[in-house]
Structure formats: structure tokens, C-alpha cells
Design a protein around this motif. Structure first.
Motif, PDB file in Angstrom:
ATOM      1  N   MET A  64       0.811  -1.222   0.000  1.00 33.32           N
ATOM      2  CA  MET A  64       0.000   0.000   0.000  1.00 33.32           C
ATOM      3  C   MET A  64       0.841   1.268   0.000  1.00 33.32           C
ATOM      4  O   MET A  64       0.320   2.355  -0.279  1.00 33.32           O
ATOM      5  N   VAL A  65       2.142   1.141   0.312  1.00 33.68           N
ATOM      6  CA  VAL A  65       3.019   2.322   0.239  1.00 33.68           C
ATOM      7  C   VAL A  65       3.940   2.238  -0.969  1.00 33.68           C
ATOM      8  O   VAL A  65       4.931   2.964  -1.052  1.00 33.68           O
ATOM      9  N   GLY A  66       3.609   1.332  -1.891  1.00 32.79           N
ATOM     10  CA  GLY A  66       4.312   1.317  -3.170  1.00 32.79           C
ATOM     11  C   GLY A  66       5.391   0.283  -3.333  1.00 32.79           C
ATOM     12  O   GLY A  66       6.020   0.200  -4.400  1.00 32.79           O
ATOM     13  N   ALA A  67       5.643  -0.544  -2.321  1.00 29.71           N
ATOM     14  CA  ALA A  67       6.671  -1.575  -2.451  1.00 29.71           C
ATOM     15  C   ALA A  67       6.188  -2.679  -3.395  1.00 29.71           C
ATOM     16  O   ALA A  67       4.996  -2.959  -3.493  1.00 29.71           O
ATOM     17  N   VAL A  68       7.141  -3.275  -4.093  1.00 28.55           N
ATOM     18  CA  VAL A  68       6.820  -4.385  -4.996  1.00 28.55           C
ATOM     19  C   VAL A  68       6.997  -5.692  -4.236  1.00 28.55           C
ATOM     20  O   VAL A  68       8.077  -5.976  -3.703  1.00 28.55           O
ATOM     21  N   VAL A  69       5.934  -6.468  -4.172  1.00 25.14           N
ATOM     22  CA  VAL A  69       5.965  -7.773  -3.505  1.00 25.14           C
ATOM     23  C   VAL A  69       5.718  -8.842  -4.563  1.00 25.14           C
ATOM     24  O   VAL A  69       4.716  -8.785  -5.282  1.00 25.14           O
TER      25      VAL A  69
END
Length: 392
Positions: A253-258
């Protein structure tokens, strides 16, 4: 009172997770545990079942992320339409674009085979529910583990069905149980399936655990201790599963790629109960005697009571018991009755006098001496060391 975060910083998260079973509630506990020390989330949750496809309660919701058990194609479609980050909690993997956190099915299958094998059982069966992808996965892993254990041995398979009536389903399960080689260890895909198995064994007049040993999944304390006999079950780490799902979603939700891959969580343990408390026994008279001892363990039974049930002398029955179990009839009566004492110590707040009366001991002092001799601790010490409800 802690200061309230601005609305722009609060994350709005929908939880598409049922609350009707112990495993799903454990997932929610894990989510809540994560939130206890993290920035505020505004949670939106609606009551529904495993297979419920009505997610109309999400209409008009505009949020930041979703944690969902995606158990069917309709749920996958509706969650996709929300257009927000999603973490899946079902190994059915019906939406491969989302990361998935789920119990390690392969490890559970390996544990199940080992659990039965350690008890001398070399016939294996699986009772699944094809409505759920995780059940299909567990079946595949179990079949592989059985083949690896037995140099090509095959697992016997049964699929529960919701078609027809409950009576039809019960008859099909009874017929399957009769067809299996005995003794057999059956892994149930979850505890509800294990409960149905145990009820079908009663109808089929099959001795549990001597002819059929049963192991479930989820370790739902209420269900496992209401079955007769109480059911052994694998305890998944639902809390850690929910926690990691919340952690991954927070990053997304804060833009990290998982990576959209499966994140398996190892199970915690097997909780052994009477449904699989057995060593493989081929002697039908020993099985009959063991079953009678279990059914009458709350009474003040003696060896002579058992020998009358099987119409054998004490010497002959002891010979068969030692050959099959490595212990005498008297030893088995003591073991089973002391197990009942331990169960009441741990799961009630009854004083020794009431436990002794319940189990047919003439005096609580005699029961206490017998318990110490068998367990190595007094009843009070045993209760305290094992987290019982009160000390004596």
C-alpha cells in the motif's frame, strides 16, 4: 488517548475472511496482532462463509487494500475489480497475480504420513473436499508422501460431496471405509471432514483408532474435543499467516513491490488425541478388548471384566496384548484410566475428590498414588506444570 491519525494517513483495508471456523479466526488474530504496533488501519469486514460469492457488501467501498481468502472464481473476479493491492490467503491460487500466504501443505502431508507410520500403520487414506483448492493440494502432497514412504504404495482417496442428501453422503463414506484395508490411517483435509469420518466409523461399526485412525487439520479445540473419540489434529500457524499477510499488504500500500508468489508458513505441531492413539494391531480379539477398555475407562474396570468380553483366559489375553502392544491388559487399563485423569486435570477445575468419583476410584488418595506412579508427578504438580485451570 493517542492522537488520531489524519484521514489521509489512515489505510482503509477490507478483510474478505470468514469468521465461522477456528483457522480463519486465527488469521484475523494475526492481522490484529500486526496492527497493534503499526499505523492505523480502518478495517471493513463482512460476515460470509468459505464458499460465499456474495460480496455486495463491498459495493461503494473505496479503500487502499484487501486481505482475502480467494476460494472461488467469483471472489477472485470481484476482488480484482476493486483495483487495489491484494494479499490472498488461500493456496487454491485462483488469482496468481497476488502474493499468497498460506500454511505449508507439503509439510503437513509429510507430518501426517510420519504420524501414522510411527504408530505402525502402513495403509494410508485421504478424505478431501474438492470444493477447496487447498484440499486438492493436500491430497496431491499426501499421495506423493505415501508413495515415497512405501516405495510406490498408493493412498486411498475419497472426496466429500455436497450433492444429494447428508444421508447419501454418509452412506458413500461408510461404503468407502468398509472397502479400505485395515488398520488404516486417514488424513482428513480439515477438522469438519474428520468429524464426519468419525461419525461414519460409528455407523460402520469400525473401531477408532484400532481399525481406523483419524487425523484432522486446524486443531479446532471445540470440534476436536466434541468428537468421539477426541480427534488428533495438525495445528497450523494461522496467527503468523495473518500477520505476514498484513505485513505484505502494508508494504504494497506504500508502493513496495511484492512478488506474487506463495509464502508458505510451517504448521506448529500435531496435537495427538485418542483418534490416532494406537499402535497397529492385527489381532481382532485385542482390538475388541482395547475398544471395550476405551469405552468403559470411566468405570472401575478390572482385567476379569475385559477377559469376559472376549471369552479368553487372563493368561491368553495377556499373551496377545504383550505380543501386539508390549504391555499387559492391566497395564493398558491403567494407561487409559490415567490418561482420563490427566484430561480432567487439564480441562476442568474439579478437585481430586470429584475426579476420583467421576472415574470410579474408591478414594482420591488411591488415585493420586496411582497417578504419581504412572506419570512421575502428583496430580497437582501435573496440573500446574501443564497449564491446568487450578492447582490442588
Amino acid at each position: 488517548m493517542s492522537p488520531q491519525l489524519p484521514l489521509s494517513l489512515t489505510k482503509h483495508v477490507a478483510l474478505v475472511v470468514e469468521t465461522s471456523n477456528a483457522y480463519a479466526r486465527g488469521l484475523l488474530v494475526g492481522v490484529r496482532k500486526y496492527l497493534a504496533t503499526r499505523p492505523a488501519w480502518s478495517i471493513y469486514i463482512g460476515e460470509h462463509s468459505r464458499q460465499d460469492t456474495d460480496l455486495s457488501w463491498l459495493e461503494g467501498w473505496h479503500g487502499d487494500g484487501v486481505i482475502a481468502r480467494i476460494e472461488n472464481e467469483q471472489t477472485a473476479l470481484q476482488v480484482r475489480k476493486l483495483g487495489v493491492p491484494v494479499v490472498d490467503l488461500s493456496s487454491a491460487r485462483l488469482a496468481l497475480e497476488f502474493p499468497c500466504v498460506e500454511t505449508d501443505d507439503e509439510m503437513m502431508a509429510r507430518w501426517a504420513v510420519r504420524h501414522f507410520a510411527e504408530r505402525g500403520i502402513d495403509n494410508f487414506a485421504y478424505c478431501g473436499d474438492s470444493r477447496f483448492g487447498w484440499s486438492i493440494n493436500r491430497q496431491e502432497h499426501f499421495s506423493h508422501q505415501v508413495r515415497a514412504h512405501g516405495q510406490g504404495r498408493l493412498a486411498h482417496l475419497f472426496e466429500l460431496s455436497d450433492s444429494g442428501t447428508a444421508a447419501d453422503s454418509r452412506r458413500a463414506l461408510v461404503d468407502w471405509l468398509h472397502s479400505l484395508p485395515k488398520p488404516v490411517g486417514i488424513w482428513a483435509c480439515y477438522d469438519i471432514a474428520g468429524q464426519e469420518l468419525l461419525e461414519a466409523c460409528k455407523v460402520a461399526n469400525l473401531a477408532v483408532p484400532y481399525s481406523v485412525a483419524v487425523l484432522g487439520v486446524d486443531n479446532d479445540e471445540l470440534i476436536c474435543n466434541l468428537t468421539s473419540p477426541p480427534m488428533s489434529s495438525i495445528q497450523p500457524d494461522a496467527t503468523s499467516t495473518g500477520y505476514l499477510a498484513a505485513q505484505l499488504l502494508d508494504s504494497m500500500m506504500v508502493g513496495a513491490v511484492v512478488d506474487p508468489e506463495l509464502y508458505p508458513i510451517p504448521p506448529l505441531r500435531i496435537e495427538p488425541r485418542l483418534s490416532s492413539d494406537v499402535l497397529s494391531v492385527d489381532d481382532p480379539l485385542v482390538v475388541k478388548a482395547l475398544r471395550w477398555i476405551r469405552e468403559h475407562a470411566d468405570e472401575s474396570i478390572r482385567v476379569d471384566d475385559v477377559t469376559r468380553q472376549v471369552n479368553l483366559s487372563r493368561r491368553s489375553l495377556d499373551y496377545r496384548f504383550v505380543g501386539a502392544l508390549g504391555r499387559t491388559v492391566h497395564d493398558e487399563i491403567t494407561r487409559v484410566r490415567m490418561s482420563r485423569v490427566a484430561e480432567l486435570l487439564l480441562h476442568t477445575d474439579w478437585p481430586l475428590t470429584r475426579i476420583a468419583e467421576r472415574l470410579g476410584f474408591r478414594q482420591s488418595e488411591y488415585m493420586g498414588v496411582a497417578f504419581r506412579r504412572h506419570v512421575g508427578r502428583s496430580p497437582g504438580e501435573f496440573r500446574q506444570l501443564n497449564g491446568g485451570t487450578r492447582s490442588l
